[in-house]
Design a protein around this motif. Sequence first.
Motif, PDB file in Angstrom:
ATOM      1  N   ARG A  30       6.039  58.423  76.453  1.00  0.00           N
ATOM      2  CA  ARG A  30       6.474  58.938  77.756  1.00  0.00           C
ATOM      3  C   ARG A  30       5.380  59.792  78.387  1.00  0.00           C
ATOM      4  O   ARG A  30       5.145  59.727  79.592  1.00  0.00           O
ATOM      5  CB  ARG A  30       7.764  59.746  77.622  1.00  0.00           C
ATOM      6  N   LYS A  31       4.720  60.591  77.555  1.00  0.00           N
ATOM      7  CA  LYS A  31       3.637  61.434  78.067  1.00  0.00           C
ATOM      8  C   LYS A  31       2.492  60.571  78.606  1.00  0.00           C
ATOM      9  O   LYS A  31       1.970  60.835  79.691  1.00  0.00           O
ATOM     10  CB  LYS A  31       3.122  62.353  76.954  1.00  0.00           C
ATOM     11  N   GLU A  60       3.681  58.892  81.931  1.00  0.00           N
ATOM     12  CA  GLU A  60       3.707  59.833  83.055  1.00  0.00           C
ATOM     13  C   GLU A  60       2.296  60.249  83.481  1.00  0.00           C
ATOM     14  O   GLU A  60       1.987  60.267  84.672  1.00  0.00           O
ATOM     15  CB  GLU A  60       4.547  61.052  82.686  1.00  0.00           C
ATOM     16  N   LYS A  61       1.452  60.543  82.507  1.00  0.00           N
ATOM     17  CA  LYS A  61       0.080  60.980  82.800  1.00  0.00           C
ATOM     18  C   LYS A  61      -0.703  59.900  83.563  1.00  0.00           C
ATOM     19  O   LYS A  61      -1.508  60.209  84.437  1.00  0.00           O
ATOM     20  CB  LYS A  61      -0.644  61.313  81.496  1.00  0.00           C
TER      21      LYS A  61
END
Length: 168
Positions: free
Chosen positions: A141-142, A145-146
């Motif tokens: 997820r990180k 999103e990044k």
Amino acid sequence: MKMLIPSNEIEYWANRYDYPISETNLINQKPQIEKQGYLTKNILEQLCKWKSPRSAGNMKRNSEEYINEITQISFQTKNERTTIEVLTLLDGVDWPTASAILHLFDKNKYPLLDFRALWSISIENYKYNFKFWWDYVLFTRKISEKNNIDMRTLDRALWQYSKNNQPV
């Protein structure tokens, strides 16, 4: 966990994704699945044939009603552990297939558990359990999103990168 793909190459690898069975029909079912709130036996069978053809026959032992009920529980719960682990109650559904159900049909962003994707983030020795899965969810997820990409794009990139670079 450390992703082997440079961030600026995620789209490159995703665009080269070449899995032998298309998931397009499954992805197109998402609006209907979200509306009804559960999977049908037919959709689960298609998903199992896509994700794990060898164990797809085992899922046929589940009744339509059981599949509806288990997947409804998974899609409605607020508890992340219940979300994935309840799916493993279905015959023919283990952690990778359960992750595929969530990846394709849940309203939240979930990655696929797959040895290729895991290799692409420097994981080769693992045991499926909730902690492992949840750490992987948060990690992907990180990255998603990044890099402003959806989870399907990230998964395709991880899978293809491994297919092209992982030693046999």
